[in-house]
Design a protein around this motif. Structure first.
Motif, PDB file in Angstrom:
ATOM      1  N   THR A 227      80.486  95.641  60.724  1.00 14.55           N
ATOM      2  CA  THR A 227      80.228  95.973  62.126  1.00 14.55           C
ATOM      3  C   THR A 227      78.928  95.293  62.541  1.00 14.55           C
ATOM      4  OG1 THR A 227      78.885  97.930  61.606  1.00 14.55           O
ATOM      5  CG2 THR A 227      81.268  98.279  61.883  1.00 14.55           C
ATOM      6  N   PRO A 228      78.680  95.125  63.848  1.00 19.69           N
ATOM      7  CA  PRO A 228      77.385  94.602  64.280  1.00 19.69           C
ATOM      8  C   PRO A 228      76.274  95.619  63.966  1.00 19.69           C
ATOM      9  CG  PRO A 228      79.010  94.539  66.067  1.00 19.69           C
ATOM     10  CD  PRO A 228      79.599  95.357  64.978  1.00 19.69           C
ATOM     11  N   PRO A 229      75.010  95.193  64.033  1.00 21.59           N
ATOM     12  CA  PRO A 229      73.916  96.153  63.841  1.00 21.59           C
ATOM     13  C   PRO A 229      74.047  97.348  64.788  1.00 21.59           C
ATOM     14  CG  PRO A 229      73.063  93.907  64.000  1.00 21.59           C
ATOM     15  CD  PRO A 229      74.527  93.839  64.327  1.00 21.59           C
ATOM     16  N   HIS A 230      73.697  98.523  64.307  1.00 22.85           N
ATOM     17  CA  HIS A 230      73.778  99.709  65.167  1.00 22.85           C
ATOM     18  C   HIS A 230      72.786  99.574  66.327  1.00 22.85           C
ATOM     19  CE1 HIS A 230      75.614 102.552  61.871  1.00 22.85           C
ATOM     20  NE2 HIS A 230      76.275 101.419  62.011  1.00 22.85           N
ATOM     21  N   GLU A 231      73.274  99.878  67.524  1.00 29.69           N
ATOM     22  CA  GLU A 231      72.407  99.799  68.704  1.00 29.69           C
ATOM     23  C   GLU A 231      71.871 101.159  69.092  1.00 29.69           C
ATOM     24  OE1 GLU A 231      74.686  97.845  71.707  1.00 29.69           O
ATOM     25  OE2 GLU A 231      74.490  95.879  70.741  1.00 29.69           O
ATOM     26  N   THR A 232      72.541 102.216  68.633  1.00 31.32           N
ATOM     27  CA  THR A 232      72.126 103.561  69.034  1.00 31.32           C
ATOM     28  C   THR A 232      72.016 104.463  67.804  1.00 31.32           C
ATOM     29  OG1 THR A 232      74.379 104.421  69.243  1.00 31.32           O
ATOM     30  CG2 THR A 232      73.443 103.317  71.187  1.00 31.32           C
ATOM     31  N   GLY A 233      71.190 105.487  67.948  1.00 29.80           N
ATOM     32  CA  GLY A 233      71.075 106.485  66.890  1.00 29.80           C
ATOM     33  C   GLY A 233      72.396 107.204  66.669  1.00 29.80           C
ATOM     34  N   ALA A 234      73.182 107.346  67.722  1.00 29.18           N
ATOM     35  CA  ALA A 234      74.472 108.050  67.605  1.00 29.18           C
ATOM     36  C   ALA A 234      75.391 107.328  66.617  1.00 29.18           C
ATOM     37  CB  ALA A 234      75.126 108.162  68.978  1.00 29.18           C
TER      38      ALA A 234
ATOM     39  N   ALA B 165      65.440 106.431  58.002  1.00 22.08           N
ATOM     40  CA  ALA B 165      65.446 105.291  57.069  1.00 22.08           C
ATOM     41  C   ALA B 165      66.741 104.504  57.178  1.00 22.08           C
ATOM     42  CB  ALA B 165      65.246 105.801  55.646  1.00 22.08           C
ATOM     43  N   MET B 166      67.866 105.190  57.253  1.00 18.34           N
ATOM     44  CA  MET B 166      69.143 104.479  57.305  1.00 18.34           C
ATOM     45  C   MET B 166      69.358 103.823  58.667  1.00 18.34           C
ATOM     46  SD  MET B 166      70.138 104.512  54.256  1.00 18.34           S
ATOM     47  CE  MET B 166      71.605 103.546  54.576  1.00 18.34           C
ATOM     48  N   HIS B 167      68.840 104.427  59.736  1.00 19.29           N
ATOM     49  CA  HIS B 167      68.981 103.769  61.043  1.00 19.29           C
ATOM     50  C   HIS B 167      68.157 102.478  61.074  1.00 19.29           C
ATOM     51  CE1 HIS B 167      69.959 103.212  65.171  1.00 19.29           C
ATOM     52  NE2 HIS B 167      68.676 103.171  65.508  1.00 19.29           N
ATOM     53  N   ALA B 168      66.990 102.499  60.441  1.00 19.04           N
ATOM     54  CA  ALA B 168      66.173 101.271  60.392  1.00 19.04           C
ATOM     55  C   ALA B 168      66.937 100.152  59.694  1.00 19.04           C
ATOM     56  CB  ALA B 168      64.856 101.559  59.681  1.00 19.04           C
ATOM     57  N   ILE B 169      67.670 100.485  58.641  1.00 23.47           N
ATOM     58  CA  ILE B 169      68.441  99.462  57.911  1.00 23.47           C
ATOM     59  C   ILE B 169      69.677  99.048  58.710  1.00 23.47           C
ATOM     60  CG2 ILE B 169      69.789  99.031  55.811  1.00 23.47           C
ATOM     61  CD1 ILE B 169      67.858 101.079  54.403  1.00 23.47           C
ATOM     62  N   LEU B 170      70.422 100.022  59.210  1.00 25.91           N
ATOM     63  CA  LEU B 170      71.705  99.730  59.867  1.00 25.91           C
ATOM     64  C   LEU B 170      71.539  99.097  61.252  1.00 25.91           C
ATOM     65  CD1 LEU B 170      73.510 102.997  58.747  1.00 25.91           C
ATOM     66  CD2 LEU B 170      74.017 100.680  57.936  1.00 25.91           C
ATOM     67  N   SER B 171      70.320  99.120  61.790  1.00 20.20           N
ATOM     68  CA  SER B 171      70.063  98.442  63.070  1.00 20.20           C
ATOM     69  C   SER B 171      69.335  97.114  62.849  1.00 20.20           C
ATOM     70  CB  SER B 171      69.236  99.348  63.998  1.00 20.20           C
ATOM     71  OG  SER B 171      67.989  99.657  63.396  1.00 20.20           O
ATOM     72  N   ASN B 172      69.122  96.745  61.588  1.00 21.76           N
ATOM     73  CA  ASN B 172      68.389  95.517  61.256  1.00 21.76           C
ATOM     74  C   ASN B 172      69.366  94.329  61.196  1.00 21.76           C
ATOM     75  OD1 ASN B 172      67.256  93.379  59.699  1.00 21.76           O
ATOM     76  ND2 ASN B 172      65.800  94.794  58.780  1.00 21.76           N
ATOM     77  N   PRO B 173      69.210  93.337  62.078  1.00 21.41           N
ATOM     78  CA  PRO B 173      70.163  92.214  62.104  1.00 21.41           C
ATOM     79  C   PRO B 173      70.244  91.458  60.780  1.00 21.41           C
ATOM     80  CG  PRO B 173      68.799  92.217  64.067  1.00 21.41           C
ATOM     81  CD  PRO B 173      68.207  93.246  63.143  1.00 21.41           C
ATOM     82  N   GLN B 174      69.146  91.375  60.040  1.00 26.20           N
ATOM     83  CA  GLN B 174      69.162  90.669  58.748  1.00 26.20           C
ATOM     84  C   GLN B 174      70.027  91.436  57.746  1.00 26.20           C
ATOM     85  OE1 GLN B 174      65.319  90.378  56.805  1.00 26.20           O
ATOM     86  NE2 GLN B 174      66.007  88.737  55.447  1.00 26.20           N
ATOM     87  N   ALA B 175      69.839  92.746  57.678  1.00 22.98           N
ATOM     88  CA  ALA B 175      70.627  93.556  56.740  1.00 22.98           C
ATOM     89  C   ALA B 175      72.104  93.554  57.108  1.00 22.98           C
ATOM     90  CB  ALA B 175      70.097  94.987  56.710  1.00 22.98           C
TER      91      ALA B 175
END
Ligand SMILES: CC(C)(COP(=O)(O)OP(=O)(O)OC[C@H]1O[C@@H](n2cnc3c(N)ncnc32)[C@H](O)[C@@H]1OP(=O)(O)O)[C@@H](O)C(=O)NCCC(=O)NCCS
Length: 178
Positions: free
Chosen positions: A44-51, A28-38
């Motif tokens: 920081t830029p949107p997360h690109e990796t699960g790491a 759930a948090m990766h979906a949010i933290l990799s979302n360009p709108q959020a």
């Protein structure tokens, strides 16, 4: 008996606020933290990796009980964001864009701010916001924060300079509103 600092669970009308569970909260948090709108005005830029998200969740779980008070926000059993203090006195929050505009952040932050003053003895809370982030600014103003000053070129994110508008809320002002 649970400790209100290390094991808090706060129930509001619609939400459960609890400490992070890095494994369970990852998807759930990766979906949010990799979302360009959020992440449009995040530090920081949107997360690109699960790491990146795993490191972020580990950092959230690792902070000590007196320096922070950060919560995962659950709605109907689902993690939909986070709100709180990764480090006092700076407040931070991010909500799944699918849930924006329903009063979720306001509802989560009222008890979290109250704890910062009453349980943790903070005298003054602060926020650092991109001036273009209208939703965050309106949220802070609704909670009683007031603008203190502005600065240019405070963050360089993915090669682009961004500005800051700073907000603060004193314990006296919070109590006067209550
Ligand atoms: C900022 C954020 C947390 C607000 O969450 P939210 O649950 O939609 O907020 P609320 O519904 O509680 O709204 C609070 C107030 O802000 C207003 N608001 C929300 N989004 C807005 C927007 N984009 N533009 C203008 N006002 C907005 C709401 O109308 C409400 O004011 P009102 O009660 O007077 O109508 C959410 O937009 C978000 O996660 N943004 C991305 C992460 C982020 O930028 N975090 C802050 C970094 S400093």
């Amino acid at each position: 008996m649970s400790c209100p600092k290390t094991d808090p669970v706060i129930c509001t009308a619609r939400l459960v606020l609890r400490r992070v569970r890095p494994e369970a909260d990852f998807a759930a948090m990766h979906a949010i933290l990799s979302n360009p709108q959020a992440m449009a005005f995040w530090s920081t830029p949107p997360h690109e990796t699960g790491a990146q998200t795993r490191d972020w969740l580990a950092a959230m779980a690792a902070t000590g009980p007196d320096e922070c008070d950060d919560f995962i926000i659950e709605y109907q059993g689902r993690a939909i964001g986070k709100a709180g203090f990764f480090r006092f006195p700076d407040v931070g929050y991010i909500i799944d864009p699918a849930m924006w505009g329903q009063g979720i952040a306001s509802e989560a932050l009222v008890p979290i701010i109250a704890r910062a003053f009453t349980l943790y003895g903070q005298a003054r809370l602060v926020a650092d916001v991109d001036p273009r982030n209208a939703g965050s600014i309106r949220l802070l103003e609704k909670l009683g924060f007031a603008e203190t000053h502005r600065a240019e070129r405070t963050w360089c994110i993915a090669g682009q300079w961004c500005d800051s508008v700073y907000f603060a809320l004193s314990r006296e002002d919070w109590q006067a509103r209550a």
